[in-house]
Every structure is written in C-alpha cells, then in structure tokens.
Write a protein that holds these residues in place. Structure first.
Motif, short mmCIF file in Angstrom:
data_model
loop_
_atom_site.label_atom_id
_atom_site.label_comp_id
_atom_site.label_asym_id
_atom_site.label_seq_id
_atom_site.Cartn_x
_atom_site.Cartn_y
_atom_site.Cartn_z
N THR A 463 -6.63 56.01 28.73
CA THR A 463 -5.37 55.29 28.99
C THR A 463 -5.58 53.78 28.92
N GLN A 464 -6.69 53.30 29.51
CA GLN A 464 -6.98 51.86 29.49
C GLN A 464 -7.27 51.38 28.07
N ILE A 465 -8.00 52.21 27.30
CA ILE A 465 -8.30 51.84 25.91
C ILE A 465 -7.01 51.70 25.11
N MET A 466 -6.08 52.65 25.29
CA MET A 466 -4.80 52.59 24.58
C MET A 466 -4.01 51.35 24.95
N ALA A 467 -4.00 51.02 26.24
CA ALA A 467 -3.27 49.82 26.70
C ALA A 467 -3.86 48.57 26.08
N ASN A 468 -5.20 48.48 26.02
CA ASN A 468 -5.86 47.29 25.45
C ASN A 468 -5.60 47.18 23.95
N LYS A 469 -5.63 48.34 23.24
CA LYS A 469 -5.35 48.31 21.81
C LYS A 469 -3.93 47.82 21.53
N LEU A 470 -2.98 48.34 22.31
CA LEU A 470 -1.58 47.94 22.11
C LEU A 470 -1.39 46.46 22.43
N LYS A 471 -2.06 45.96 23.49
CA LYS A 471 -1.96 44.53 23.81
C LYS A 471 -2.57 43.67 22.72
N GLY A 472 -3.65 44.17 22.10
CA GLY A 472 -4.24 43.43 20.99
C GLY A 472 -3.31 43.36 19.80
N ILE A 473 -2.66 44.49 19.51
CA ILE A 473 -1.69 44.50 18.41
C ILE A 473 -0.52 43.56 18.71
N LEU A 474 -0.01 43.60 19.94
CA LEU A 474 1.10 42.73 20.32
C LEU A 474 0.73 41.27 20.20
N THR A 475 -0.49 40.94 20.66
CA THR A 475 -0.94 39.54 20.57
C THR A 475 -1.04 39.09 19.12
N GLN A 476 -1.57 39.95 18.26
CA GLN A 476 -1.72 39.60 16.85
C GLN A 476 -0.36 39.41 16.18
N VAL A 477 0.59 40.32 16.48
CA VAL A 477 1.93 40.21 15.89
C VAL A 477 2.62 38.94 16.38
N GLU A 478 2.57 38.67 17.69
CA GLU A 478 3.21 37.47 18.24
C GLU A 478 2.61 36.20 17.65
N LYS A 479 1.28 36.20 17.45
CA LYS A 479 0.64 35.02 16.86
C LYS A 479 1.10 34.82 15.42
N GLU A 480 1.20 35.94 14.68
CA GLU A 480 1.64 35.84 13.29
C GLU A 480 3.08 35.35 13.20
N ILE A 481 3.92 35.84 14.11
CA ILE A 481 5.31 35.39 14.13
C ILE A 481 5.39 33.91 14.50
N GLN A 482 4.56 33.49 15.43
CA GLN A 482 4.56 32.08 15.85
C GLN A 482 4.19 31.17 14.68
N VAL A 483 3.15 31.57 13.93
CA VAL A 483 2.74 30.77 12.77
C VAL A 483 3.87 30.71 11.74
N SER A 484 4.51 31.86 11.51
CA SER A 484 5.63 31.89 10.55
C SER A 484 6.77 31.00 11.02
N ASP A 485 7.09 31.05 12.31
CA ASP A 485 8.18 30.21 12.84
C ASP A 485 7.87 28.73 12.67
N ILE A 486 6.61 28.36 12.87
CA ILE A 486 6.22 26.95 12.69
C ILE A 486 6.40 26.54 11.23
N ASN A 487 5.96 27.41 10.31
CA ASN A 487 6.11 27.10 8.88
C ASN A 487 7.58 27.06 8.47
N ILE A 488 8.39 27.98 9.03
CA ILE A 488 9.82 27.98 8.72
C ILE A 488 10.47 26.68 9.19
N ALA A 489 10.12 26.24 10.40
CA ALA A 489 10.69 25.00 10.94
C ALA A 489 10.30 23.80 10.07
N LYS A 490 9.03 23.76 9.63
CA LYS A 490 8.58 22.65 8.80
C LYS A 490 9.33 22.63 7.47
N MET A 491 9.46 23.81 6.85
CA MET A 491 10.13 23.87 5.55
C MET A 491 11.61 23.55 5.67
#
Length: 602
Positions: A463-491
């Motif tokens: 259960t703990q492994i699954m929670a950590n994997k999902l949090k890692g995926i969420l962090t990666q997706v949020e970071k990717e969205i943040q980078v995209s939002d920064i690039n969108i704002a600049k453009m």
C-alpha cells in the motif's frame, strides 16, 4: 435531430478561445467548432489558417455588420385530386374492406389543386360566434379605441420621469476657476447628442479649428455676421456654443439652440442603445465640419476628420474605390482575455480569409472615434472592455502592411505552439472528459488514509509503495504542467508585444473623451469623461467632479446590463509642450459674454 452537449460545447469553445490566445470572438469560435463537428484540434488548426466559419467577407471599418440569410426551401407541390366526384359505398358488409380503404385513401387526398390558402377569413362576420372583432371595417368604436391608445402612448412619452430640465439654483450657477461647464439640452431625449458636442470641445484640434473659423465677409462688410443657412449656419452655432464653453462665467449651458440646428434623432426608446444614435449624430457633425473646412484641408494638406480606407491591394485593382469614415464600429461584448480596443480591431481585421485583401487605412484622419457596440449576448462572466489612453494605428496603415503582416505571421506561429502546449496539458489532466489529476489525488488519499492493512505487514508495504508511486507520478505531471504554463505565458507575452515595435509606434492618438451609459434610461444615466490640461473630469447632468485616470480607463458601470462605455474620442498627439492658450473667438460672440453672464441676475 442532432443534439449537442451544450456544456461540453461551451467548454470546447473556451478551450478554443484559449488556444487562439483570446484573439477570436465567442461566436466565431462556436461557428468554426460546429463546422468541424466539435473537433477542437481541427477547428484550432483551421482558425490559425484564417478560417472564421463563414464565407462572407466582413469589413473592419463598416458601421453595420452583415448577416447571411438562408433562403427557405420551396414547399413540395400539393397533391392533386381529380375533378370527378368519388363514389364510395360504405353500406356493405363489415368484412368487405375495399370500400373502407378507398374512403381512407380519398380522405387523405382532400387538398385542392390550388393548395392551402392562409390569411384572414373571408366569411361574413357572425355576432353569435365572434369573440373579438374580425375582418370588419373600422367603426366609430374602433377609431375611438385607436385614439385612446395614442393618447395613452403620448401620456407615457410626456410623463414626468424625473428627467425634466431643472436649472441650477442661483448660488450654484457661477463657474469655478479652471472647471469645465455642463452642456445640457432642455429635452432629456437629446442628452446623448449634447454629450457628443460637449466631448468634441475637448478635442484640441477641433476646438482650435472652430475658434479660428470665420464666415465669408459680404462685400463691403468689416465684421462677420451669422450665416443664414447651410453648413456655415451649423458652424456658427457650434462656434457660439464653444465660445460659451470656453469663456462663460456660468457652469450650466443650454444646448437647445445648437441641437435644433443639427436635428438629432430623439432617444425615446429605453431599448435603443444610445451608442447607435451617437454614431449617426457624430457622423452628421463630422460631415458638417468636413464640408466647412474642406478648402482649408486642401490648402494646408492637413489631415481631415474622415480617414480613407480600402483593400491593401487597391493599387492593383483600379476598379475599387477608397471609402471615407469618421467613426469605427467595434464589437465590445466578449469574454476573452483580449476584450480590448486594439485586440478587437485586429480580430475584426483577421476575419478576412484573403490576406491580400486586408482592409487598411490609406490616409489617417486628425480625429478618430470608436463606437463600442454590444449587439450580441454573453453567457458566463462578463468582462469590462479595455481601451488605452494612447493608441497606435501604424499596423493598420497601407505603408506598413508588409511589416505588420510579418508580425502577425509570427503571432500565428506562436499561437500554434501555444495550441500544442495547451492540448498537451489537457492530455495530462483529462481523459474521457474526466479530471485525471483529481482521480490521482483521490487514489493517493485512499492508499494513505483509507486502505486498511489489517495487520498484514506485506499488505501495508505494498500500500505504501503504491502511494509513493502515485505521488511520484503526480509530482512529475504537475512539474510538466508548470513548465508548459511558464512557456505558454512567455509566448503569449511575446505574441502580445510583437506589434509594439518602434517602427509601428509613430502615428499616436491620445484619448480625449469617453461617453458612458449605465444601462438605464434617462438624463442622469448618461455621462462623460473629458480631459482638460491633463486633468480628467466626470460630467453627469449638472454634476461635475475631478477623477483619476484609473477611473476613466477602468469604469465598469453598466457591465451586467450590457452597457458601459459606448463612444471613445481620440485625436493625434500634440507636439510636446503644445497647449491651447487664448483662442481667438469671433469678436461678436465674445462680446456677448458680458450680456450672457448678466443673465444670472435677471
């Protein structure tokens, strides 16, 4: 019948507007989206290529929009029945269905050769059956009823609505030093026209030209006399009004006489937008000024009150004619982030699919006005229309068309990149119209707070492994969205400033006056902002108050009633340090100021 998911369509329209960086109207986005059966990606790609979902070519500068009307399909020809009578025997046995079938068939063929006729009944009236009078000539009672209706309507028009002209008390009529004056009509239906004339006084080029105008002197005369008719008479009345506004000791001036000369349409219908009337009245006044000053414009080569516009390939098509305009109609009702003056002008300009035939200004004018029309409807949040204190029209001039088009091409490329990033972000956050991030966070919450290991260490570890994997995926997706939002704002910032280059910032116009409607009907529901010597003033009937520039540029009154600012007056920037000093008003009118000031004691 094809049923649309309105909520999904609304979301897709908002997404499409966001993909285009807000540079398209809500209705344009809807048309293109429906054209491609709701496919956002195809619709966005088509809009980048210039598709606006319509075949007609719209004009940037025209005063009235055109609507395409589909012709109705012809009705099928009515069924024809033979002229000979149909004899049917229904007295036979019940088990014989042939005659019954013939009867049913004949009943379906009762239409005459001429087809159905719609219209008022031609039968003679029958008092025993009549519920309301019909197909009868006007009787004495009918005429009396019509007279009563007209009397009631007249009573409404002349009712005391609180808008009658009320002169200021004696002790409030003196003008404060450095303050403007009010220009009020005796009829509240003319208040919009008085505001237009009042605003024109605060356009420095118009005020100076009017002050220096003199009618032609008759042979042997040494002093100008009032003209008897024509544009010169209107000009004389305007000179009198402007002289009083400049020199009068009274704060409250009556606009009745000058308005009688121009004969504006009355604002007698609460449902009628004052902007439409103001546009037509402004065109009438600008036309009179242009006629009076035509020879001076030709002699000095100075800009007129009309600008000339046409297609950018005018030189290659001698059959086309340039057109004149003094005021530009701009659709000011929208939800996009670019609900501003320059953004709307650019959006209207981009409606033309043929880039070769973009409409451009060939000869700019000294003054330009914008009618902010609100003819459509808005669902959802309404946003205030933005207008700048300075506007550059270089990007719309014929000589700058190549540079402006290259900048717009760069904008389209940036919008295409923005579109890809927005769609990428959506693919990360949504699947089958479901918010995947919300589901992901819910799953993490479940594994961390709900899942019960039931004392099993291995189950707890998994259960703990699954929670950590999902949090890692969420962090990666949020970071990717943040980078995209920064690039969108600049453009988006880059796309928004591409046309703000020094080469396209030479022909500057400054805001001189703003006319505002709060959405209700009456004398006190229209007001204006005018600028005098760097100070902004708010004029509402007899009320005069000094306001900040922020109040002028961000007034949101009337927003939720489909109203607000409806007329903007701009004129060319004056040279640095130029001020209107003592204007040389005509001596006969200037001398009358002594008598005019004395009326306060009579």
């Amino acid at each position: 019948m094809h049923l649309r998911d309105e909520a999904k369509e609304s979301n897709n329209i908002e997404l499409l507007i966001a993909l285009m960086d807000g540079s398209v109207d809500h209705e344009v986005a809807r048309r293109v989206l429906r054209k491609f059966d709701g496919d956002v990606e195809k619709a966005a790609s088509a809009m980048i290529e210039g598709d606006r979902g319509e075949d007609t070519q719209s004009s940037l500068w025209t005063s009235h929009s055109q609507m395409e009307i589909n012709q109705p399909r012809p009705l099928p020809a009515p069924a024809v029945r033979p002229n000979s009578p149909i004899n049917i025997d229904l007295t036979g046995d019940d088990d014989n269905n042939d005659e019954l079938s013939r009867a049913l068939k004949a009943s379906l063929e009762t239409a005459s050769q001429e087809g159905p006729i719609f219209g008022p009944s031609e039968r003679p009236p029958d008092a025993n059956w009549a519920m309301v009078p019909s197909n009868v000539g006007k009787t004495q009672n009918n005429v009396a009823a019509d007279d009563l209706d007209r009397a009631i309507q007249a009573s409404f028009e002349q009712a005391d609505t609180g808008d009658e002209y009320q002169p200021l008390p004696l002790d409030q009529q003196w003008r404060k030093e450095g303050w403007p004056v009010t220009l009020r009509p005796t009829k509240h239906t003319m208040v919009y026209a008085a505001l237009v004339l009042h605003a024109l006084f605060y356009v420095p080029q118009i005020r100076e030209r009017v002050a220096n105008w003199r009618p032609a002197l008759p042979e042997g005369a040494t002093e100008a006399e009032p003209p008897k008719n024509g544009p010169e008479l209107l000009m004389w009345k305007l000179v009198e009004t402007f002289t009083n506004m400049d020199l009068a000791k009274l704060v409250d001036l009556d606009a009745h006489e000058v308005l009688e000369g121009f004969k504006p349409e009355p604002w007698s219908n609460p449902a009628q937008p004052p902007g439409e009337l103001s546009q037509r009245f402004f065109e009438k006044v600008a036309g009179a000024l242009d006629k009076v000053f035509a020879h001076e414009f030709i002699r000095t080569g100075q800009a007129k009150y009309y600008f000339q516009y046409g297609n950018s390939n005018f030189d290659d098509e001698p059959g086309e004619l340039l057109q004149d305009a003094s005021i530009v109609r701009v659709e000011a009702l929208g939800r996009s982030d670019t609900n501003d003056l320059v953004g709307r002008l650019s959006a209207q300009l981009s409606n033309n699919k043929d880039d070769i035939k973009r409409q451009v200004i060939f000869e700019p004018s000294e003054v330009i006005a914008f009618h902010l029309a609100r003819s459509g409807t808005v669902t959802g949040e309404r946003k205030s229309f933005k207008y700048p204190k300075h506007i550059y029209l270089d990007q719309f001039l014929k000589e700058n068309i190549e540079l402006a088009e290259s900048k717009r091409a760069q904008q389209r490329d940036l919008h295409a990149e923005i579109q890809k990033l927005v769609l990428h972000n959506k693919s990360l956050t949504h699947f089958n119209d479901k918010d995947t991030l919300t589901d992901l966070r819910s799953s993490i919450y479940y594994y961390e707070n709900v899942a019960d290991a039931k004392g099993d260490d291995e189950r707890a570890r998994v259960t703990q492994i699954m929670a950590n994997k999902l949090k890692g995926i969420l962090t990666q997706v949020e970071k990717e969205i943040q980078v995209s939002d920064i690039n969108i704002a600049k453009m988006r910032d880059q796309a928004g400033t591409l046309l703000d280059c020094p080469e396209l910032q030479c022909v500057r116009y400054d805001l001189r006056a703003v006319l505002v409607h709060d959405g209700l009907y009456g004398r006190k529901h229209l007001y204006s902002y005018v600028q005098e010597k760097g100070v902004w003033w708010r004029i509402e009937d007899t009320s005069i108050s000094q306001v900040s520039e922020v109040n002028v540029l961000e007034d949101s009154v009337g927003l939720h009633l489909g109203a607000g600012p409806y007329l903007l007056l701009y004129s060319k920037t004056l040279p640095e340090g130029t001020e209107l000093l003592d204007l040389q008003w005509p001596p006969p009118i200037k001398a009358c100021q002594i008598l005019f000031a004395c009326q306060i004691f009579t």
